[in-house]
Design a protein around this motif. Structure first.
Motif, PDB file in Angstrom:
ATOM      1  N   LEU A  67       0.843  -1.190   0.000  1.00 42.11           N
ATOM      2  CA  LEU A  67       0.000   0.000   0.000  1.00 42.11           C
ATOM      3  C   LEU A  67       0.880   1.241   0.000  1.00 42.11           C
ATOM      4  O   LEU A  67       1.350   1.689   1.028  1.00 42.11           O
ATOM      5  CB  LEU A  67      -0.904   0.004   1.239  1.00 42.11           C
ATOM      6  N   THR A  68       1.104   1.774  -1.153  1.00 38.08           N
ATOM      7  CA  THR A  68       1.968   2.953  -1.281  1.00 38.08           C
ATOM      8  C   THR A  68       1.131   4.194  -1.015  1.00 38.08           C
ATOM      9  O   THR A  68       0.744   4.924  -1.913  1.00 38.08           O
ATOM     10  CB  THR A  68       2.580   3.014  -2.685  1.00 38.08           C
ATOM     11  N   ASP A 123       4.999  -7.690   6.350  1.00 39.12           N
ATOM     12  CA  ASP A 123       6.352  -8.196   6.625  1.00 39.12           C
ATOM     13  C   ASP A 123       6.710  -8.068   8.102  1.00 39.12           C
ATOM     14  O   ASP A 123       7.655  -8.696   8.571  1.00 39.12           O
ATOM     15  CB  ASP A 123       7.390  -7.476   5.758  1.00 39.12           C
ATOM     16  N   THR A 124       5.931  -7.280   8.837  1.00 42.84           N
ATOM     17  CA  THR A 124       6.186  -7.117  10.278  1.00 42.84           C
ATOM     18  C   THR A 124       5.418  -8.125  11.127  1.00 42.84           C
ATOM     19  O   THR A 124       5.608  -8.170  12.346  1.00 42.84           O
ATOM     20  CB  THR A 124       5.811  -5.697  10.737  1.00 42.84           C
ATOM     21  N   VAL A 125       4.550  -8.924  10.491  1.00 44.87           N
ATOM     22  CA  VAL A 125       3.747  -9.900  11.245  1.00 44.87           C
ATOM     23  C   VAL A 125       3.810 -11.283  10.595  1.00 44.87           C
ATOM     24  O   VAL A 125       2.880 -12.070  10.707  1.00 44.87           O
ATOM     25  CB  VAL A 125       2.274  -9.432  11.375  1.00 44.87           C
ATOM     26  N   THR A 126       4.901 -11.575   9.885  1.00 44.73           N
ATOM     27  CA  THR A 126       5.032 -12.879   9.230  1.00 44.73           C
ATOM     28  C   THR A 126       4.933 -13.988  10.266  1.00 44.73           C
ATOM     29  O   THR A 126       5.423 -13.863  11.390  1.00 44.73           O
ATOM     30  CB  THR A 126       6.365 -12.992   8.480  1.00 44.73           C
ATOM     31  N   GLY A 127       4.267 -15.060   9.881  1.00 43.38           N
ATOM     32  CA  GLY A 127       4.088 -16.205  10.773  1.00 43.38           C
ATOM     33  C   GLY A 127       2.887 -16.088  11.687  1.00 43.38           C
ATOM     34  O   GLY A 127       2.472 -17.076  12.302  1.00 43.38           O
ATOM     35  N   LYS A 128       2.287 -14.898  11.788  1.00 43.46           N
ATOM     36  CA  LYS A 128       1.102 -14.746  12.624  1.00 43.46           C
ATOM     37  C   LYS A 128      -0.076 -15.450  11.978  1.00 43.46           C
ATOM     38  O   LYS A 128      -0.172 -15.566  10.750  1.00 43.46           O
ATOM     39  CB  LYS A 128       0.767 -13.268  12.867  1.00 43.46           C
ATOM     40  N   SER A 183       4.815  -8.970   1.751  1.00 40.78           N
ATOM     41  CA  SER A 183       5.311  -7.602   1.614  1.00 40.78           C
ATOM     42  C   SER A 183       4.639  -6.686   2.626  1.00 40.78           C
ATOM     43  O   SER A 183       3.688  -7.063   3.319  1.00 40.78           O
ATOM     44  CB  SER A 183       5.084  -7.100   0.189  1.00 40.78           C
ATOM     45  N   ALA A 184       5.165  -5.469   2.732  1.00 43.81           N
ATOM     46  CA  ALA A 184       4.686  -4.500   3.719  1.00 43.81           C
ATOM     47  C   ALA A 184       3.195  -4.223   3.546  1.00 43.81           C
ATOM     48  O   ALA A 184       2.695  -4.219   2.419  1.00 43.81           O
ATOM     49  CB  ALA A 184       5.480  -3.206   3.583  1.00 43.81           C
ATOM     50  N   PRO A 185       2.450  -4.035   4.615  1.00 46.42           N
ATOM     51  CA  PRO A 185       2.929  -3.973   6.001  1.00 46.42           C
ATOM     52  C   PRO A 185       3.001  -5.326   6.690  1.00 46.42           C
ATOM     53  O   PRO A 185       3.379  -5.406   7.848  1.00 46.42           O
ATOM     54  CB  PRO A 185       1.878  -3.093   6.672  1.00 46.42           C
ATOM     55  N   GLU A 200      -8.271 -10.255  -1.133  1.00 47.55           N
ATOM     56  CA  GLU A 200      -7.294  -9.215  -0.819  1.00 47.55           C
ATOM     57  C   GLU A 200      -6.244  -9.676   0.190  1.00 47.55           C
ATOM     58  O   GLU A 200      -5.176  -9.087   0.288  1.00 47.55           O
ATOM     59  CB  GLU A 200      -8.004  -7.960  -0.303  1.00 47.55           C
ATOM     60  N   ILE A 201      -6.545 -10.749   0.949  1.00 47.02           N
ATOM     61  CA  ILE A 201      -5.547 -11.274   1.874  1.00 47.02           C
ATOM     62  C   ILE A 201      -4.706 -12.364   1.208  1.00 47.02           C
ATOM     63  O   ILE A 201      -3.628 -12.730   1.702  1.00 47.02           O
ATOM     64  CB  ILE A 201      -6.211 -11.814   3.165  1.00 47.02           C
ATOM     65  N   ALA A 202      -5.157 -12.871   0.068  1.00 50.24           N
ATOM     66  CA  ALA A 202      -4.465 -13.973  -0.616  1.00 50.24           C
ATOM     67  C   ALA A 202      -2.991 -13.696  -0.922  1.00 50.24           C
ATOM     68  O   ALA A 202      -2.172 -14.618  -0.846  1.00 50.24           O
ATOM     69  CB  ALA A 202      -5.204 -14.340  -1.900  1.00 50.24           C
ATOM     70  N   PRO A 203      -2.603 -12.460  -1.255  1.00 49.11           N
ATOM     71  CA  PRO A 203      -1.195 -12.206  -1.537  1.00 49.11           C
ATOM     72  C   PRO A 203      -0.277 -12.397  -0.338  1.00 49.11           C
ATOM     73  O   PRO A 203       0.919 -12.583  -0.496  1.00 49.11           O
ATOM     74  CB  PRO A 203      -1.172 -10.759  -2.006  1.00 49.11           C
ATOM     75  N   TYR A 204      -0.853 -12.339   0.854  1.00 50.65           N
ATOM     76  CA  TYR A 204      -0.031 -12.314   2.058  1.00 50.65           C
ATOM     77  C   TYR A 204      -0.144 -13.553   2.930  1.00 50.65           C
ATOM     78  O   TYR A 204       0.714 -13.783   3.783  1.00 50.65           O
ATOM     79  CB  TYR A 204      -0.425 -11.108   2.929  1.00 50.65           C
ATOM     80  N   ALA A 205      -1.223 -14.300   2.784  1.00 48.28           N
ATOM     81  CA  ALA A 205      -1.491 -15.391   3.712  1.00 48.28           C
ATOM     82  C   ALA A 205      -1.904 -16.653   2.986  1.00 48.28           C
ATOM     83  O   ALA A 205      -2.463 -16.609   1.889  1.00 48.28           O
ATOM     84  CB  ALA A 205      -2.584 -14.977   4.698  1.00 48.28           C
TER      85      ALA A 205
END
Length: 354
Positions: free
Chosen positions: A7-8, A268-273, A264-266, A238-243
């Motif tokens: 999210l730029t 990248d600060t909660v990976t594995g959650k 990717s951000a944001p 919308e969550i598919a790219p991250y989870a």
């Protein structure tokens, strides 16, 4: 599939300000211009394509450019793209003719059409069958892994205990991020005679202790994962790219998702959650919509002919295969493609406001 999104906000905000500054003030002038174009048969040489915040992410640059390229191929006209950080800006710009085309959810489409009856669906993405029969995605109510016991109801889950919690929605113009889940919540707590307005704010005398709006599906999910919210609403696409779904069946109540190690951000600060879906509701796919006062009917026909063709259905930037490194908005699992649809197809979402 790697659908990385970022999210730029700064970049999108700058573009939004430059493109839509005074958007409301220009509404009357833009609508008058669009109506004049319709009556005289003269339309702008440039087609403006506006994107919701969800699709304004930097990693969608290639995909957005491909949509623009295809529209230019179909019409022979230049396409200008506008990014936004607010649903309302995109919806208003389509309704008042500042933009001719917008990819939006069903609720946003309905709001735009209520503002201007000239708004029409251009096409929607089908389901895996290649038809409207399964043209749907899913709205999640989710909680952080470890908290799901508070919502357990036998072998499944109940939303009884979301009362009193910190809730995150997407935008009150979002179909799956507000309209559908609030309808479900109002129905579930029928004895409290709630309205949508009762769910917009939290605090004493309200259902929720606090209400947050993420501004995008990504933002709402991050509110949950970062600890700002106890419960959050967002959609599966919308969550598919991250989870990834790591327990249970994807898109179903009780499924568990884990944030990818390369998110990717944001995120990248909660990976594995992990988060648990305590309610999953199917939602009609949203359309690419257009302003018929501002877009030449010949261009509409040309765009529809190209986008509903096998050529586009097989375009791996538009419909991305599972093993592809491309970044796209739609997955290709079987026979997904764009199909034509009329306004009445969105009546089930429209009826939620009755």
């Amino acid at each position: 599939m790697k659908f990385k999104k970022l999210l730029t906000t700064a970049m999108a905000a700058a573009l939004a300000v430059s493109a839509f500054a005074g958007c409301g003030a220009q509404a009357e002038e833009s609508t008058e211009t669009a109506q004049t174009a319709e009556s005289t048969g003269e339309y702008a040489d440039t087609i403006t394509l506006v994107w919701y915040p969800n699709e304004s992410a930097e990693d969608y640059d290639v995909a957005r450019s491909e949509y623009a390229r295809l529209i230019e191929e179909a019409t022979g006209k230049k396409v200008e793209q506008k990014l936004t950080t607010d649903y309302a800006i995109a919806i208003e710009s389509l309704a008042n003719g500042t933009a001719q085309i917008c990819f939006m959810g069903a609720q946003g489409y309905i709001e735009a059409k209520n503002a201007n009856d000239a708004i029409e669906p251009l096409f929607v993405n089908s389901g895996a069958s290649g038809t409207l029969d399964d043209a749907k995605y899913y709205s999640f109510l989710a909680v952080n892994k470890g908290d799901e016991g508070e919502y357990a109801d036998g072998d499944s889950y109940s939303i009884d205990n979301i009362a009193g919690k910190r809730m995150s929605f997407v935008s009150n113009s979002s179909t799956s991020g507000f309209k559908v889940p609030t309808n479900s919540i109002i129905s579930h707590f029928a004895d409290q005679n709630l309205t949508e307005d009762d769910l917009i704010e939290g605090g004493e005398g309200k259902l929720f202790s606090q209400v947050l709006f993420g501004g995008s599906h990504q933002g709402s999910a991050f509110n949950l994962l970062s600890g700002k919210a106890d419960v959050a609403v967002f959609c599966d696409t919308e969550i598919a790219p991250y989870a990834s779904c790591t327990e249970g069946e994807a898109n179903t109540t009780g499924s568990v998702y884990t944030i990818n190690s390369d998110a990717s951000a944001p995120f990248d600060t909660v990976t594995g959650k992990e988060f648990v879906v305590i309610q999953s509701t199917p939602v009609l796919n949203g359309p690419f919509a257009y302003n018929s006062d501002a877009l030449d009917p010949a261009d509409v026909k040309a765009i529809q002919d190209l986008f509903t063709s096998d050529e586009v259905a097989n375009n791996e930037v538009i419909f991305v295969p599972e093993d592809s490194e491309n970044v796209g908005m739609f997955e290709k699992s079987e026979n997904e493609r764009f199909v034509l649809v009329d306004d009445s197809w969105f009546d089930p979402i429209r009826d939620l406001s009755k």
